[in-house]
Enzyme design. Structure first.
Site, PDB file in Angstrom:
ATOM      1  N   LYS A   2       0.824  -1.214   0.000  1.00  0.00           N
ATOM      2  CA  LYS A   2       0.000   0.000   0.000  1.00  0.00           C
ATOM      3  C   LYS A   2       0.861   1.269   0.000  1.00  0.00           C
ATOM      4  O   LYS A   2       0.414   2.320  -0.441  1.00  0.00           O
ATOM      5  CB  LYS A   2      -0.921   0.026   1.226  1.00  0.00           C
ATOM      6  CG  LYS A   2      -1.790  -1.203   1.415  1.00  0.00           C
ATOM      7  CD  LYS A   2      -2.894  -1.283   0.388  1.00  0.00           C
ATOM      8  CE  LYS A   2      -3.995  -2.263   0.765  1.00  0.00           C
ATOM      9  NZ  LYS A   2      -3.584  -3.678   0.782  1.00  0.00           N
TER      10      LYS A   2
HETATM   11  C1  LIG Z   1      -4.231  -4.765   0.300  1.00  0.00           C
HETATM   12  C2  LIG Z   1      -3.464  -6.002   0.216  1.00  0.00           C
HETATM   13  C3  LIG Z   1      -3.763  -6.980  -0.736  1.00  0.00           C
HETATM   14  C4  LIG Z   1      -4.928  -6.851  -1.692  1.00  0.00           C
HETATM   15  O1  LIG Z   1      -4.739  -5.821  -2.639  1.00  0.00           O
HETATM   16  P1  LIG Z   1      -5.995  -5.251  -3.459  1.00  0.00           P
HETATM   17  O2  LIG Z   1      -5.456  -4.119  -4.240  1.00  0.00           O
HETATM   18  O3  LIG Z   1      -6.985  -4.803  -2.420  1.00  0.00           O
HETATM   19  O4  LIG Z   1      -6.522  -6.355  -4.285  1.00  0.00           O
HETATM   20  C5  LIG Z   1      -2.965  -8.110  -0.797  1.00  0.00           C
HETATM   21  N1  LIG Z   1      -1.933  -8.280   0.063  1.00  0.00           N
HETATM   22  C6  LIG Z   1      -1.633  -7.365   1.002  1.00  0.00           C
HETATM   23  C7  LIG Z   1      -0.497  -7.635   1.932  1.00  0.00           C
HETATM   24  C8  LIG Z   1      -2.369  -6.199   1.113  1.00  0.00           C
HETATM   25  O5  LIG Z   1      -2.055  -5.295   2.052  1.00  0.00           O
END
Ligand SMILES: *Cc1c(COP(=O)(O)O)cnc(C)c1O
Length: 518
Positions: free
Chosen positions: A111
């Site tokens: 993120k």
């Molecule tokens: C948010 C997240 C995901 C999923 O990503 P999306 O964009 O919501 O599909 C997968 N793995 C981790 C560690 C995340 O923080």
């Protein structure tokens, strides 16, 4: 010039700066570009470019109303020493696939790739639009978005940020990261409910006109840091392009070769960014969409029916414990060639019946996706196997993707060079990763941690070690010698600054109180 319009048909087209400020379109739809830009360079010419150079070019192509200087400035502030490796997104081969490590930012999850830059887009957009209101960022989180958003927006002038997380649905480390967040403008609330309830609550606040007017009277506008904001989605396109360039530079592929992309998926933002990269001209063969036990997307890709009327599982990959994947709405828009009437109708069905079926034409468009799922146990086995065979350590989310990729390869015989998005540091989920390696925290750490509640509540029989994240970090580090990310060091000793847990119905009131509005 590219503008942004709602997936649900609202007529007004917006500049990207307006779409970034608003987050969600007025009709609850998501903003999508009116056309897809082409890659602004020849891939072979860019194989030695830095992440920042690639980012500036790709983002500029999507946000043409920003000047080149404005974008470069945002990129420079976002992708700096906060990241622990100069590549920003690091490509590592382990066994057959390449792992694109997206977790070297300040909160140790992917993120950070988008949330390091979103605040800079937002403050730039506010200036460009002559916006004098204070912006309040509302964010629902399944664990990782919350911390990355808090970190990105902490003390950013002209903003307040409120984060809502399921109080029983995040790991001990994730929770500690959030409730210890410093900053004059940050607010963190646990809610009694799961992520979907947190997300619905935030969406409800966004679409409450009366509430918006009340805020406006106090000089405040709402916006979002969830991946429904186009300002979060577009920076994620960059690293797929960059990974291709790295493969070219390493000689793993030749110019024009196609690659597969595997993404551990929750809200469908990350994999949609890969789809946007392909739409720009990146040669991609298959998008492999990996789910955990909450396999709504696997079923959707295989049948064309999206159905959330099913049990919800708490897994060892909590950031993927999601039944309503918001960004899928954007894919439906693109696959239906902009049929906003259809998208609005499907979303209405989802709201009222928890289910929809896409027409044949859209289903055909899904053929460039492969949907697969893996259980927590399969993920655990995968972590262990990769560590033993390749000395490569991955987290629980990445492990789901790695397992689904192995299944895909076995089922299809497809040997295309493949990039797996690695979405979190193994230390962020050290309890489960340690358990996968056969390390036991309970033996060594009974005294300090026994008696704590299972961090994920409810059915915690298989996850009882979640309350032992800090002990697990130490243990995993002494076993593997892989460095602990800076953001996770000393977390257990930081003072708790945000204690509140509220009911989902009280989210709007909490926002008012955060903003000191009566
Ligand atoms: C948010 C997240 C995901 C999923 O990503 P999306 O964009 O919501 O599909 C997968 N793995 C981790 C560690 C995340 O923080």
């Amino acid at each position: 010039m590219i503008r942004y319009k709602s997936t649900r048909g609202h007529k007004e087209e917006k500049r990207s700066s307006q779409a970034i400020i608003e987050g969600l379109a007025p009709d609850k739809g998501l903003y999508v570009p009116t056309s897809m830009p082409e890659l602004p360079f020849n891939l072979s010419d860019m194989k030695d470019a830095s992440y920042q150079q690639v980012a500036a070019k790709v983002i500029s192509a999507f946000f043409p109303d920003f000047t080149r200087e404005e974008i470069e400035n945002c990129v420079k502030k976002a992708y700096d020493e906060k990241f622990s490796c100069p590549e920003i997104a690091k490509l590592v081969k382990a066994g057959a696939p390449f792992f694109l490590e997206l977790y070297h930012g300040s909160t140790a999850a992917f993120k950070d790739m988008a949330l390091s830059i979103l605040p800079h887009f937002l403050t730039t957009a506010l200036k460009k639009e002559g916006e004098h209101h204070k912006i309040c960022i509302l964010t629902a989180t399944s664990g990782d978005t919350g911390k990355a958003a808090l970190q990105g927006f902490a003390d950013v002038e002209g903003t307040e940020i409120a984060v809502f997380y399921p109080s029983q649905g995040v790991s001990q480390v994730q929770k500690a990261q959030m409730i210890t967040q410093e900053g004059r403008n940050v607010h963190v609330h646990g809610i009694e409910g799961n992520f979907d309830q947190a997300q619905s609550g935030v969406k409800k606040i966004f679409t409450d006109d009366e509430f918006a007017e009340k805020l406006l009277a106090s000089g405040v506008k709402l916006s979002s840091a969830n991946s429904i904001n186009i300002g979060r989605l577009i920076p994620q396109v960059v690293y797929y392009v960059y990974s291709y360039l790295q493969l070219l530079a390493q000689g793993a592929i030749a110019p024009g070769d196609k690659i597969n992309v595997v993404v551990p998926t929750g809200n469908f933002g990350n994999i949609l960014a890969a789809y946007y990269a392909k739409a720009m001209g990146l040669p991609v063969n298959k998008f492999i969409c990996a789910s955990n036990e909450n396999r709504v997307l696997t079923d959707f890709i295989n049948t064309g029916v999206y159905d959330i009327n099913r049990d919800f599982y708490l897994t060892t990959s909590p950031s993927m414990d999601i039944l309503i994947s918001s960004n899928l709405e954007r894919l439906l828009y693109h696959l239906s060639e902009g049929d906003t009437g259809l998208v609005a109708q499907l979303m209405k069905c989802l709201e009222t019946e928890g289910r929809y079926q896409v027409p044949e034409k859209v289903k055909e468009g899904l053929s460039c996706f492969y949907g697969g799922c893996a259980t927590s146990a399969e993920g655990s086995e995968t972590i262990r196997r990769f560590y033993e065979k390749h000395h490569y350590l991955m987290d629980t989310h990445t492990a789901v993707a790695a397992k689904v990729y192995e299944d895909y390869r076995a089922a299809t015989g497809d040997e295309t060079v493949t990039v797996i998005a690695s979405t979190a540091s193994p230390y962020k989920f050290a309890d489960s990763v340690g358990e996968a390696l056969g390390l036991s925290t309970s033996d060594s750490d009974d005294s300090s941690h026994s008696g704590r509640n299972c961090a994920r509540g409810g059915n915690c029989s298989s996850n009882s070690k979640d309350s032992q994240g800090f002990a697990a970090i130490e243990m995993l580090n002494s076993e593997t010698k892989v460095a602990v990310p800076k953001g996770l060091q000393g977390l257990d000793k930081k003072p708790v600054l945000h204690k509140g847990v509220i009911s989902p119905e009280d989210m709007a009131d909490a926002v008012l109180s955060d903003l000191k509005i009566q």
